[in-house]
Design a protein around this motif. Sequence first.
Motif, PDB file in Angstrom:
ATOM      1  N   GLY A 102       0.847  -1.183   0.000  1.00 36.01           N
ATOM      2  CA  GLY A 102       0.000   0.000   0.000  1.00 36.01           C
ATOM      3  C   GLY A 102       0.884   1.234   0.000  1.00 36.01           C
ATOM      4  N   THR A 103       0.271   2.369   0.175  1.00 37.73           N
ATOM      5  CA  THR A 103       1.014   3.624   0.131  1.00 37.73           C
ATOM      6  C   THR A 103       1.417   4.078   1.533  1.00 37.73           C
ATOM      7  N   SER A 104       2.286   5.063   1.569  1.00 39.20           N
ATOM      8  CA  SER A 104       2.695   5.644   2.843  1.00 39.20           C
ATOM      9  C   SER A 104       1.487   6.253   3.555  1.00 39.20           C
ATOM     10  N   GLN A 105       0.568   6.819   2.814  1.00 36.70           N
ATOM     11  CA  GLN A 105      -0.643   7.395   3.405  1.00 36.70           C
ATOM     12  C   GLN A 105      -1.512   6.306   4.023  1.00 36.70           C
ATOM     13  N   GLN A 106      -1.602   5.173   3.354  1.00 38.25           N
ATOM     14  CA  GLN A 106      -2.378   4.053   3.893  1.00 38.25           C
ATOM     15  C   GLN A 106      -1.727   3.499   5.160  1.00 38.25           C
ATOM     16  N   LEU A 107      -0.411   3.507   5.203  1.00 39.25           N
ATOM     17  CA  LEU A 107       0.282   3.057   6.404  1.00 39.25           C
ATOM     18  C   LEU A 107      -0.020   3.974   7.579  1.00 39.25           C
ATOM     19  N   LEU A 108       0.078   5.285   7.367  1.00 34.36           N
ATOM     20  CA  LEU A 108      -0.226   6.229   8.440  1.00 34.36           C
ATOM     21  C   LEU A 108      -1.671   6.067   8.919  1.00 34.36           C
ATOM     22  N   THR A 109      -2.595   5.866   7.999  1.00 37.12           N
ATOM     23  CA  THR A 109      -3.999   5.656   8.362  1.00 37.12           C
ATOM     24  C   THR A 109      -4.151   4.390   9.208  1.00 37.12           C
ATOM     25  N   ALA A 110      -3.514   3.312   8.806  1.00 38.30           N
ATOM     26  CA  ALA A 110      -3.592   2.048   9.546  1.00 38.30           C
ATOM     27  C   ALA A 110      -3.026   2.213  10.963  1.00 38.30           C
ATOM     28  N   LEU A 111      -1.944   2.954  11.089  1.00 35.53           N
ATOM     29  CA  LEU A 111      -1.360   3.176  12.411  1.00 35.53           C
ATOM     30  C   LEU A 111      -2.285   4.022  13.280  1.00 35.53           C
ATOM     31  N   ARG A 112      -2.880   5.055  12.706  1.00 33.20           N
ATOM     32  CA  ARG A 112      -3.833   5.900  13.456  1.00 33.20           C
ATOM     33  C   ARG A 112      -5.028   5.094  13.964  1.00 33.20           C
ATOM     34  N   GLU A 113      -5.461   4.133  13.172  1.00 27.68           N
ATOM     35  CA  GLU A 113      -6.627   3.330  13.527  1.00 27.68           C
ATOM     36  C   GLU A 113      -6.382   2.441  14.738  1.00 27.68           C
ATOM     37  N   ARG A 114      -5.152   2.339  15.198  1.00 25.47           N
ATOM     38  CA  ARG A 114      -4.855   1.588  16.417  1.00 25.47           C
ATOM     39  C   ARG A 114      -5.434   2.286  17.645  1.00 25.47           C
ATOM     40  N   THR A 152      -3.702  13.835  11.525  1.00 27.23           N
ATOM     41  CA  THR A 152      -3.821  14.040  10.082  1.00 27.23           C
ATOM     42  C   THR A 152      -3.447  15.450   9.646  1.00 27.23           C
ATOM     43  N   ASP A 153      -3.479  16.422  10.554  1.00 27.19           N
ATOM     44  CA  ASP A 153      -3.132  17.790  10.162  1.00 27.19           C
ATOM     45  C   ASP A 153      -1.637  18.067  10.237  1.00 27.19           C
ATOM     46  N   ARG A 154      -0.849  17.056  10.557  1.00 29.40           N
ATOM     47  CA  ARG A 154       0.605  17.203  10.615  1.00 29.40           C
ATOM     48  C   ARG A 154       1.225  16.537   9.385  1.00 29.40           C
ATOM     49  N   ILE A 155       2.333  17.064   8.952  1.00 29.73           N
ATOM     50  CA  ILE A 155       3.013  16.526   7.768  1.00 29.73           C
ATOM     51  C   ILE A 155       4.216  15.709   8.226  1.00 29.73           C
ATOM     52  N   PHE A 156       4.214  14.432   7.886  1.00 30.32           N
ATOM     53  CA  PHE A 156       5.295  13.536   8.259  1.00 30.32           C
ATOM     54  C   PHE A 156       6.156  13.236   7.047  1.00 30.32           C
ATOM     55  N   LYS A 157       7.451  13.128   7.270  1.00 27.62           N
ATOM     56  CA  LYS A 157       8.367  12.685   6.220  1.00 27.62           C
ATOM     57  C   LYS A 157       8.496  11.178   6.359  1.00 27.62           C
ATOM     58  N   ARG A 181      15.846   3.811   3.564  1.00 32.50           N
ATOM     59  CA  ARG A 181      16.817   4.859   3.893  1.00 32.50           C
ATOM     60  C   ARG A 181      16.881   6.002   2.874  1.00 32.50           C
ATOM     61  N   VAL A 182      15.833   6.134   2.061  1.00 37.31           N
ATOM     62  CA  VAL A 182      15.749   7.245   1.110  1.00 37.31           C
ATOM     63  C   VAL A 182      14.551   8.097   1.507  1.00 37.31           C
ATOM     64  N   LEU A 183      14.806   9.368   1.820  1.00 36.59           N
ATOM     65  CA  LEU A 183      13.747  10.275   2.232  1.00 36.59           C
ATOM     66  C   LEU A 183      12.850  10.599   1.044  1.00 36.59           C
ATOM     67  N   LYS A 184      11.549  10.449   1.247  1.00 37.33           N
ATOM     68  CA  LYS A 184      10.572  10.703   0.191  1.00 37.33           C
ATOM     69  C   LYS A 184       9.804  11.969   0.525  1.00 37.33           C
ATOM     70  N   HIS A 185       9.417  12.705  -0.489  1.00 36.59           N
ATOM     71  CA  HIS A 185       8.704  13.964  -0.284  1.00 36.59           C
ATOM     72  C   HIS A 185       7.283  13.913  -0.837  1.00 36.59           C
ATOM     73  N   GLU A 186       6.809  12.717  -1.128  1.00 35.76           N
ATOM     74  CA  GLU A 186       5.475  12.534  -1.669  1.00 35.76           C
ATOM     75  C   GLU A 186       4.939  11.193  -1.176  1.00 35.76           C
ATOM     76  N   VAL A 187       3.694  10.914  -1.470  1.00 37.43           N
ATOM     77  CA  VAL A 187       3.115   9.614  -1.134  1.00 37.43           C
ATOM     78  C   VAL A 187       3.818   8.557  -1.980  1.00 37.43           C
ATOM     79  N   ILE A 189       9.609   6.931   9.950  1.00 36.98           N
ATOM     80  CA  ILE A 189       8.606   7.999  10.030  1.00 36.98           C
ATOM     81  C   ILE A 189       9.202   9.109  10.877  1.00 36.98           C
ATOM     82  N   LEU A 190       9.323  10.284  10.249  1.00 39.94           N
ATOM     83  CA  LEU A 190       9.922  11.447  10.903  1.00 39.94           C
ATOM     84  C   LEU A 190       8.839  12.482  11.151  1.00 39.94           C
TER      85      LEU A 190
END
Length: 82
Positions: free
Chosen positions: A26-38, A48-53, A58-64, A75-76
């Motif tokens: 899945g996507t990085s956004q789906q991962l964050l959603t799954a973690l929040r659902e805990r 959800t109103d915070r922006i996470f890197k 080991r490669v920093l991504k700037h998009e989903v 997760i930074l």
Amino acid sequence: MIHIQYFGALHDQLGCASEQLAWTGGTSQQLLTALRERGEPWFSALQTDRIFKIAVNRVLKHEVVDIHDGDDVGILPPVTGG
């Protein structure tokens, strides 16, 4: 299975530095959603109103991005300062 590392304030808020998580893809956004659902403290720490890197393998991504089984994910939290 993916390996997740939590950096900065997330480490303190969540009470863990890393974990292994069953993940079929899945996507990085789906991962964050799954973690929040805990529930708490995940929901508050990963608001959800915070922006996470996200770093994948080991490669920093700037998009989903897609996250695949076997990936290392960092997760930074948002950083502020002057």
